[in-house]
Design a protein around this motif. Sequence first.
Motif, PDB file in Angstrom:
ATOM      1  N   LEU A 164      -5.499  21.476 -10.343  1.00 58.00           N
ATOM      2  CA  LEU A 164      -6.303  20.374 -10.875  1.00 58.00           C
ATOM      3  C   LEU A 164      -5.537  19.059 -10.771  1.00 58.00           C
ATOM      4  O   LEU A 164      -6.117  18.013 -10.428  1.00 58.00           O
ATOM      5  N   LEU A 165      -4.238  19.099 -11.052  1.00 53.85           N
ATOM      6  CA  LEU A 165      -3.404  17.911 -10.900  1.00 53.85           C
ATOM      7  C   LEU A 165      -3.339  17.489  -9.437  1.00 53.85           C
ATOM      8  O   LEU A 165      -3.387  16.290  -9.126  1.00 53.85           O
ATOM      9  N   PHE A 166      -3.262  18.462  -8.531  1.00 52.30           N
ATOM     10  CA  PHE A 166      -3.255  18.157  -7.099  1.00 52.30           C
ATOM     11  C   PHE A 166      -4.544  17.443  -6.688  1.00 52.30           C
ATOM     12  O   PHE A 166      -4.518  16.463  -5.928  1.00 52.30           O
ATOM     13  N   LEU A 167      -5.675  17.911  -7.193  1.00 50.54           N
ATOM     14  CA  LEU A 167      -6.960  17.261  -6.877  1.00 50.54           C
ATOM     15  C   LEU A 167      -6.998  15.844  -7.425  1.00 50.54           C
ATOM     16  O   LEU A 167      -7.515  14.924  -6.776  1.00 50.54           O
ATOM     17  N   LEU A 168      -6.440  15.638  -8.625  1.00 47.43           N
ATOM     18  CA  LEU A 168      -6.401  14.300  -9.214  1.00 47.43           C
ATOM     19  C   LEU A 168      -5.518  13.371  -8.391  1.00 47.43           C
ATOM     20  O   LEU A 168      -5.883  12.210  -8.140  1.00 47.43           O
ATOM     21  N   VAL A 169      -4.360  13.867  -7.953  1.00 43.16           N
ATOM     22  CA  VAL A 169      -3.468  13.063  -7.113  1.00 43.16           C
ATOM     23  C   VAL A 169      -4.170  12.702  -5.804  1.00 43.16           C
ATOM     24  O   VAL A 169      -4.115  11.550  -5.343  1.00 43.16           O
ATOM     25  N   GLY A 170      -4.857  13.680  -5.204  1.00 40.34           N
ATOM     26  CA  GLY A 170      -5.582  13.412  -3.967  1.00 40.34           C
ATOM     27  C   GLY A 170      -6.683  12.382  -4.159  1.00 40.34           C
ATOM     28  O   GLY A 170      -6.869  11.487  -3.317  1.00 40.34           O
ATOM     29  N   LEU A 171      -7.414  12.472  -5.273  1.00 43.18           N
ATOM     30  CA  LEU A 171      -8.490  11.519  -5.539  1.00 43.18           C
ATOM     31  C   LEU A 171      -7.956  10.104  -5.721  1.00 43.18           C
ATOM     32  O   LEU A 171      -8.484   9.143  -5.135  1.00 43.18           O
ATOM     33  N   LEU A 172      -6.901   9.958  -6.524  1.00 43.91           N
ATOM     34  CA  LEU A 172      -6.348   8.625  -6.765  1.00 43.91           C
ATOM     35  C   LEU A 172      -5.698   8.052  -5.511  1.00 43.91           C
ATOM     36  O   LEU A 172      -5.750   6.844  -5.277  1.00 43.91           O
ATOM     37  N   THR A 173      -5.099   8.911  -4.686  1.00 40.89           N
ATOM     38  CA  THR A 173      -4.536   8.441  -3.419  1.00 40.89           C
ATOM     39  C   THR A 173      -5.641   7.938  -2.497  1.00 40.89           C
ATOM     40  O   THR A 173      -5.495   6.912  -1.821  1.00 40.89           O
ATOM     41  N   TRP A 174      -6.764   8.662  -2.475  1.00 43.41           N
ATOM     42  CA  TRP A 174      -7.906   8.242  -1.659  1.00 43.41           C
ATOM     43  C   TRP A 174      -8.471   6.917  -2.151  1.00 43.41           C
ATOM     44  O   TRP A 174      -8.790   6.027  -1.352  1.00 43.41           O
ATOM     45  N   LEU A 175      -8.595   6.763  -3.480  1.00 43.13           N
ATOM     46  CA  LEU A 175      -9.088   5.508  -4.040  1.00 43.13           C
ATOM     47  C   LEU A 175      -8.136   4.351  -3.726  1.00 43.13           C
ATOM     48  O   LEU A 175      -8.578   3.234  -3.441  1.00 43.13           O
ATOM     49  N   THR A 176      -6.832   4.623  -3.777  1.00 40.58           N
ATOM     50  CA  THR A 176      -5.847   3.589  -3.412  1.00 40.58           C
ATOM     51  C   THR A 176      -6.004   3.186  -1.953  1.00 40.58           C
ATOM     52  O   THR A 176      -5.960   1.994  -1.606  1.00 40.58           O
ATOM     53  N   ASN A 177      -6.219   4.182  -1.104  1.00 37.32           N
ATOM     54  CA  ASN A 177      -6.424   3.903   0.317  1.00 37.32           C
ATOM     55  C   ASN A 177      -7.658   3.046   0.534  1.00 37.32           C
ATOM     56  O   ASN A 177      -7.635   2.081   1.315  1.00 37.32           O
ATOM     57  N   ARG A 178      -8.754   3.386  -0.163  1.00 42.16           N
ATOM     58  CA  ARG A 178      -9.978   2.604  -0.026  1.00 42.16           C
ATOM     59  C   ARG A 178      -9.778   1.170  -0.522  1.00 42.16           C
ATOM     60  O   ARG A 178     -10.261   0.212   0.092  1.00 42.16           O
ATOM     61  N   ALA A 179      -9.074   1.018  -1.646  1.00 43.73           N
ATOM     62  CA  ALA A 179      -8.869  -0.312  -2.210  1.00 43.73           C
ATOM     63  C   ALA A 179      -8.054  -1.202  -1.277  1.00 43.73           C
ATOM     64  O   ALA A 179      -8.380  -2.390  -1.090  1.00 43.73           O
ATOM     65  N   PHE A 180      -7.019  -0.653  -0.672  1.00 39.88           N
ATOM     66  CA  PHE A 180      -6.177  -1.465   0.217  1.00 39.88           C
ATOM     67  C   PHE A 180      -6.807  -1.642   1.595  1.00 39.88           C
ATOM     68  O   PHE A 180      -6.539  -2.624   2.272  1.00 39.88           O
ATOM     69  N   ARG A 181      -7.638  -0.682   2.003  1.00 38.01           N
ATOM     70  CA  ARG A 181      -8.307  -0.820   3.304  1.00 38.01           C
ATOM     71  C   ARG A 181      -9.245  -2.016   3.287  1.00 38.01           C
ATOM     72  O   ARG A 181      -9.404  -2.719   4.285  1.00 38.01           O
ATOM     73  N   GLN A 182      -9.896  -2.258   2.159  1.00 35.42           N
ATOM     74  CA  GLN A 182     -10.797  -3.400   2.054  1.00 35.42           C
ATOM     75  C   GLN A 182     -10.049  -4.721   2.132  1.00 35.42           C
ATOM     76  O   GLN A 182     -10.640  -5.761   2.411  1.00 35.42           O
ATOM     77  N   ARG A 183      -8.755  -4.686   1.856  1.00 41.85           N
ATOM     78  CA  ARG A 183      -7.932  -5.895   1.929  1.00 41.85           C
ATOM     79  C   ARG A 183      -7.128  -5.961   3.213  1.00 41.85           C
ATOM     80  O   ARG A 183      -6.232  -6.794   3.354  1.00 41.85           O
ATOM     81  N   GLY A 184      -7.414  -5.083   4.144  1.00 38.27           N
ATOM     82  CA  GLY A 184      -6.768  -5.130   5.444  1.00 38.27           C
ATOM     83  C   GLY A 184      -5.367  -4.611   5.476  1.00 38.27           C
ATOM     84  O   GLY A 184      -4.612  -4.924   6.398  1.00 38.27           O
ATOM     85  N   ALA A 185      -4.943  -3.812   4.467  1.00 38.16           N
ATOM     86  CA  ALA A 185      -3.580  -3.275   4.445  1.00 38.16           C
ATOM     87  C   ALA A 185      -3.469  -2.079   5.366  1.00 38.16           C
ATOM     88  O   ALA A 185      -4.364  -1.249   5.427  1.00 38.16           O
ATOM     89  N   TYR A 221       0.832  -1.208   0.000  1.00 37.94           N
ATOM     90  CA  TYR A 221       0.000   0.000   0.000  1.00 37.94           C
ATOM     91  C   TYR A 221       0.864   1.254   0.000  1.00 37.94           C
ATOM     92  O   TYR A 221       0.611   2.197  -0.763  1.00 37.94           O
ATOM     93  N   PHE A 222       1.899   1.256   0.827  1.00 38.81           N
ATOM     94  CA  PHE A 222       2.804   2.403   0.884  1.00 38.81           C
ATOM     95  C   PHE A 222       3.523   2.602  -0.448  1.00 38.81           C
ATOM     96  O   PHE A 222       3.606   3.714  -0.976  1.00 38.81           O
ATOM     97  N   GLY A 223       4.034   1.505  -1.029  1.00 36.38           N
ATOM     98  CA  GLY A 223       4.764   1.604  -2.285  1.00 36.38           C
ATOM     99  C   GLY A 223       3.876   2.021  -3.447  1.00 36.38           C
ATOM    100  O   GLY A 223       4.279   2.837  -4.281  1.00 36.38           O
ATOM    101  N   VAL A 224       2.661   1.474  -3.508  1.00 35.51           N
ATOM    102  CA  VAL A 224       1.742   1.844  -4.586  1.00 35.51           C
ATOM    103  C   VAL A 224       1.334   3.302  -4.458  1.00 35.51           C
ATOM    104  O   VAL A 224       1.216   4.021  -5.463  1.00 35.51           O
ATOM    105  N   THR A 225       1.123   3.765  -3.238  1.00 40.40           N
ATOM    106  CA  THR A 225       0.768   5.173  -3.032  1.00 40.40           C
ATOM    107  C   THR A 225       1.885   6.084  -3.521  1.00 40.40           C
ATOM    108  O   THR A 225       1.629   7.092  -4.197  1.00 40.40           O
ATOM    109  N   LEU A 226       3.125   5.745  -3.196  1.00 43.81           N
ATOM    110  CA  LEU A 226       4.252   6.537  -3.692  1.00 43.81           C
ATOM    111  C   LEU A 226       4.333   6.496  -5.216  1.00 43.81           C
ATOM    112  O   LEU A 226       4.655   7.507  -5.857  1.00 43.81           O
ATOM    113  N   SER A 227       4.043   5.338  -5.806  1.00 45.97           N
ATOM    114  CA  SER A 227       4.087   5.229  -7.266  1.00 45.97           C
ATOM    115  C   SER A 227       2.996   6.072  -7.921  1.00 45.97           C
ATOM    116  O   SER A 227       3.224   6.683  -8.967  1.00 45.97           O
ATOM    117  N   VAL A 228       1.811   6.108  -7.308  1.00 46.80           N
ATOM    118  CA  VAL A 228       0.718   6.921  -7.844  1.00 46.80           C
ATOM    119  C   VAL A 228       1.094   8.397  -7.817  1.00 46.80           C
ATOM    120  O   VAL A 228       0.954   9.129  -8.805  1.00 46.80           O
TER     121      VAL A 228
END
Length: 309
Positions: free
Chosen positions: A288-309, A231-238
């Motif tokens: 606008l790019l900042f908002l996109l980064v924030g949105l994708l980071t939030w989606l990444t967080n939600r995706a990994f939270r469902q998997r217990g990361a 989760y940490f590595g994917v967030t940094l990659s995003v």
Amino acid sequence: MKLPVFLRLPPRWAPYVFLAPFVLLFLVFGMFPLAFSLYLAFQTWEPTSGLSAMSFVGLDNFVFALQDEWFWKSLKNTAWLALASGVPQHLVAIPLACFIHASFKRLRNGVVGAYFMPYITSTVAIAILFSSLFSTDYGLINAIIAALRELPLLGWLMPAAAIDWLNNPDALKPAIAMIVFWRYVGFNVVLYLAALQTIPVDIMEAARMDGAGRLQQFWYITLPSLMPMIYFGVTLSVIGGLQLFEEPFILTNGRGGTDQAGMTTAIYLYRMAFDFNDFGAASAMSWLLFLLVGLLTWLTNRAFRQRGA
């Protein structure tokens, strides 16, 4: 030597005194540029005319950005490069970290250092190196392709002629993705290797005694234990992928390449500000790019939270 009376502060002021240099530098070089860019997003300004030339335009800069075809094309380029370089990084780094963790004991630090070296190498040096490797006539990569073309089994898979990596729009994106992958895969290997060393040995020994094979140990023990680090590595990659700038900028001489195939959003922001002197539109696009980064980071967080990361 006695301090003057005005320098004799009560002990409760000590933490604030020690924090003051950092806070001052952060306000000057961190918060002020951030706040000023937000202010600029609602202004039209040509810097050569001075601060007095600023004019409030409301949301016009954001409307212009959302209607700008080149801005959307830069976003598509950025997304393509982020996926093409980011996904393979983790798919390669995880098994590679497992292999190093299991196979190397005394030489582990040296092997990890070799993989980590591209990450700390100068981006300019890397871009110059790969510019020569991707050369159409004398590049090593085209030479390897030409050699593989002569093999009976692989020859039919190889292109018939040398690839113009840096001038062909269809080849420029893969070339940039290869550079980014090569540079950052070692960083992810270090992350995953650090996480592997925290897995208790007793769990692996118990699984081995119960008859679990290596693949089962990896799938049911190693991979779930690595989820927080993944989760940490994917967030940094995003975040890093959406802000990609240095590699394509140097490889394309800051112009984005043929048909702007290598123009990322960060490069387009730079050109909008310093080539076209439209700092207002560049600031609006950056937010606008900042908002996109924030949105994708939030989606990444939600995706990994469902998997217990």
